[in-house]
Scaffold this motif. Sequence first.
Motif, PDB file in Angstrom:
ATOM      1  N   THR A  65       0.828  -1.213   0.000  1.00 38.88           N
ATOM      2  CA  THR A  65       0.000   0.000   0.000  1.00 38.88           C
ATOM      3  C   THR A  65       0.864   1.265   0.000  1.00 38.88           C
ATOM      4  O   THR A  65       0.529   2.243  -0.658  1.00 38.88           O
ATOM      5  CB  THR A  65      -0.951   0.035   1.206  1.00 38.88           C
ATOM      6  OG1 THR A  65      -0.174  -0.056   2.409  1.00 38.88           O
ATOM      7  CG2 THR A  65      -1.959  -1.095   1.161  1.00 38.88           C
TER       8      THR A  65
ATOM      9  N   GLU B 249       2.513   1.689  -3.503  1.00 38.12           N
ATOM     10  CA  GLU B 249       1.551   2.212  -4.488  1.00 38.12           C
ATOM     11  C   GLU B 249       1.303   3.704  -4.297  1.00 38.12           C
ATOM     12  O   GLU B 249       1.174   4.452  -5.266  1.00 38.12           O
ATOM     13  CB  GLU B 249       0.241   1.433  -4.431  1.00 38.12           C
ATOM     14  CG  GLU B 249       0.340   0.058  -5.062  1.00 38.12           C
ATOM     15  CD  GLU B 249       0.825   0.108  -6.518  1.00 38.12           C
ATOM     16  OE1 GLU B 249       0.315   0.929  -7.311  1.00 38.12           O
ATOM     17  OE2 GLU B 249       1.736  -0.662  -6.854  1.00 38.12           O
ATOM     18  N   GLN B 250       1.264   4.152  -3.048  1.00 44.11           N
ATOM     19  CA  GLN B 250       1.089   5.587  -2.806  1.00 44.11           C
ATOM     20  C   GLN B 250       2.310   6.372  -3.282  1.00 44.11           C
ATOM     21  O   GLN B 250       2.168   7.466  -3.847  1.00 44.11           O
ATOM     22  CB  GLN B 250       0.853   5.850  -1.319  1.00 44.11           C
ATOM     23  CG  GLN B 250      -0.521   5.423  -0.844  1.00 44.11           C
ATOM     24  CD  GLN B 250      -0.770   5.893   0.571  1.00 44.11           C
ATOM     25  OE1 GLN B 250      -0.716   7.088   0.851  1.00 44.11           O
ATOM     26  NE2 GLN B 250      -1.035   4.950   1.468  1.00 44.11           N
TER      27      GLN B 250
ATOM     28  N   TYR C  11       2.181   6.641  -7.099  1.00 44.90           N
ATOM     29  CA  TYR C  11       1.229   7.660  -7.526  1.00 44.90           C
ATOM     30  C   TYR C  11       1.794   9.066  -7.306  1.00 44.90           C
ATOM     31  O   TYR C  11       1.707   9.939  -8.179  1.00 44.90           O
ATOM     32  CB  TYR C  11      -0.098   7.488  -6.776  1.00 44.90           C
ATOM     33  CG  TYR C  11      -1.093   8.567  -7.102  1.00 44.90           C
ATOM     34  CD1 TYR C  11      -1.798   8.551  -8.303  1.00 44.90           C
ATOM     35  CD2 TYR C  11      -1.302   9.624  -6.220  1.00 44.90           C
ATOM     36  CE1 TYR C  11      -2.699   9.563  -8.620  1.00 44.90           C
ATOM     37  CE2 TYR C  11      -2.201  10.635  -6.526  1.00 44.90           C
ATOM     38  CZ  TYR C  11      -2.893  10.598  -7.728  1.00 44.90           C
ATOM     39  OH  TYR C  11      -3.772  11.606  -8.044  1.00 44.90           O
TER      40      TYR C  11
ATOM     41  N   LYS D 163      -1.993   9.140   4.406  1.00 49.18           N
ATOM     42  CA  LYS D 163      -1.728   9.341   2.982  1.00 49.18           C
ATOM     43  C   LYS D 163      -0.289   9.834   2.827  1.00 49.18           C
ATOM     44  O   LYS D 163       0.109  10.795   3.487  1.00 49.18           O
ATOM     45  CB  LYS D 163      -2.707  10.367   2.406  1.00 49.18           C
ATOM     46  CG  LYS D 163      -2.498  10.621   0.932  1.00 49.18           C
ATOM     47  CD  LYS D 163      -3.488  11.651   0.416  1.00 49.18           C
ATOM     48  CE  LYS D 163      -3.190  11.958  -1.041  1.00 49.18           C
ATOM     49  NZ  LYS D 163      -3.932  13.091  -1.531  1.00 49.18           N
TER      50      LYS D 163
END
Length: 146
Positions: free
Chosen positions: A14, A17-18, A21, A54
Amino acid sequence: MFQYRVYEGQLPKTIAEQIRYLYETIFQTSAERMMEKMNKVESLLVLAAFKQEKVIGFKIGYESNSEEFYSWIGGVNPAYRKKGIGSTLMNMQHEWLKKRGYKIVTTQTKNKWRAMLILNLRYGFDIIGTYTDEKGEPKIILQKQL
């Protein structure tokens, strides 16, 4: 306000992937090569800044040899710039390196990434050389004694 975490070795999916991006958002290019390299590097160090789980900033590097560390890539979400996140990530990286006996940290940047160049100079890096990359763009090599 912000949380910071250190990851050694492979990242949780996770988080990876952040970072992918965020990299694509910042650099406006595919993160495929970065992700491939991250999976191959043995001594990967990733520092990440978070706002409510985030990823809003990252700094990635790896060992060049037992005394030298290469600070490879990093960035901060444009919406969170000028809040000290890049400086905090750099300070965290350098403290981590000192504690593990590294003597030198090396990095590279391009003239077009002036904020990164200025940050590096402000934090004690010296310009030790330049070269032209495969795309014909000049790159600046910087090094700091820890």
